[in-house]
Design a protein around this motif. Structure first.
Motif, short mmCIF file in Angstrom:
data_model
loop_
_atom_site.label_atom_id
_atom_site.label_comp_id
_atom_site.label_asym_id
_atom_site.label_seq_id
_atom_site.Cartn_x
_atom_site.Cartn_y
_atom_site.Cartn_z
N UNK A 8 0.83 -1.21 0.00
CA UNK A 8 0.00 0.00 0.00
C UNK A 8 0.87 1.25 0.00
N UNK A 9 1.95 1.23 0.77
CA UNK A 9 2.86 2.38 0.81
C UNK A 9 3.51 2.62 -0.54
N UNK A 10 3.95 1.56 -1.20
CA UNK A 10 4.57 1.70 -2.52
C UNK A 10 3.55 2.24 -3.53
N UNK A 11 2.33 1.73 -3.47
CA UNK A 11 1.27 2.23 -4.34
C UNK A 11 0.99 3.71 -4.10
N UNK A 12 0.89 4.11 -2.84
CA UNK A 12 0.65 5.52 -2.52
C UNK A 12 1.83 6.39 -2.94
N UNK A 13 3.03 5.87 -2.80
CA UNK A 13 4.22 6.61 -3.23
C UNK A 13 4.24 6.81 -4.75
N UNK A 14 3.84 5.78 -5.49
CA UNK A 14 3.76 5.92 -6.95
C UNK A 14 2.68 6.92 -7.35
N UNK A 15 1.56 6.92 -6.67
CA UNK A 15 0.50 7.88 -6.97
C UNK A 15 0.98 9.30 -6.67
N UNK A 16 1.67 9.49 -5.56
CA UNK A 16 2.21 10.81 -5.22
C UNK A 16 3.26 11.25 -6.23
N UNK A 17 4.12 10.34 -6.64
CA UNK A 17 5.15 10.66 -7.65
C UNK A 17 4.49 11.03 -8.98
N UNK A 54 -1.45 5.28 -12.47
CA UNK A 54 -2.19 4.04 -12.69
C UNK A 54 -1.47 2.82 -12.11
N UNK A 55 -0.15 2.82 -12.18
CA UNK A 55 0.60 1.72 -11.57
C UNK A 55 0.43 1.71 -10.06
N UNK A 56 0.47 2.89 -9.45
CA UNK A 56 0.24 2.99 -8.02
C UNK A 56 -1.16 2.54 -7.64
N UNK A 57 -2.14 2.91 -8.46
CA UNK A 57 -3.52 2.48 -8.22
C UNK A 57 -3.64 0.97 -8.32
N UNK A 58 -3.00 0.40 -9.33
CA UNK A 58 -3.04 -1.05 -9.49
C UNK A 58 -2.43 -1.75 -8.28
N UNK A 59 -1.27 -1.28 -7.83
CA UNK A 59 -0.62 -1.91 -6.67
C UNK A 59 -1.43 -1.72 -5.39
N UNK A 60 -2.00 -0.53 -5.23
CA UNK A 60 -2.79 -0.28 -4.03
C UNK A 60 -3.98 -1.24 -3.95
N UNK A 61 -4.73 -1.36 -5.05
CA UNK A 61 -5.87 -2.28 -5.04
C UNK A 61 -5.44 -3.74 -4.95
N UNK A 62 -4.29 -4.05 -5.50
CA UNK A 62 -3.78 -5.42 -5.43
C UNK A 62 -3.49 -5.80 -3.98
N UNK A 63 -2.84 -4.92 -3.24
CA UNK A 63 -2.48 -5.26 -1.86
C UNK A 63 -3.61 -4.99 -0.88
N UNK A 64 -4.40 -3.97 -1.10
CA UNK A 64 -5.47 -3.62 -0.16
C UNK A 64 -6.68 -4.55 -0.28
N UNK A 65 -7.14 -4.77 -1.51
CA UNK A 65 -8.36 -5.54 -1.72
C UNK A 65 -8.09 -6.93 -2.31
#
Length: 128
Positions: A8-17, A54-65
């Protein structure tokens, strides 16, 4: 920290970047002098920004849900393939419409290649 929290942290970091890259591309659109350099800023950096987001979103949903979103993957592929091509075609249309280069541009290498063929065609028709 668990694997889920790290993902989730990596996904959020990618979204922020991606958001930061998007802001940087806006500065490029404002500051650059002509349509050619602005198009470069619009296509390259905003493509990167969208892909990161979009990559951050994909990772976030992958790990969160624990959900693999095919729509997000298709969005990544679609943006990656179409945005640079669209930018290239816009710049090509601008060049063919004879939009001037910026004053700071030092050389136009395409002019001799593109317009020497037209001059040869005009010259050959005069000789006939």
């Amino acid at each position: 920290m668990s694997v889920t929290e790290i993902g989730e942290f990596i996904g959020a970091l990618l979204i922020l970047t991606g958001g930061i890259a998007s802001v940087i591309s806006v500065f490029g659109l404002i500051r650059l002098p002509d349509v050619y350099t602005r198009s470069h800023a619009a296509t390259k950096s905003s493509t990167l920004a969208v892909l990161l987001t979009l990559s951050g979103t994909f990772l976030y949903f992958l790990f969160r849900e624990q959900f693999v979103s095919v729509r997000v993957l298709l969005g990544i592929v679609f943006v990656f393939l179409t945005a640079p091509v669209a930018g290239h075609l816009l710049v090509r249309a601008a060049y063919r419409s004879k939009v001037k280069l910026a004053d700071i541009s030092t050389e136009d290498e395409l002019y001799g290649v593109l317009y020497s063929k037209e001059n040869e065609k005009d010259g050959s028709s005069d000789k006939s």
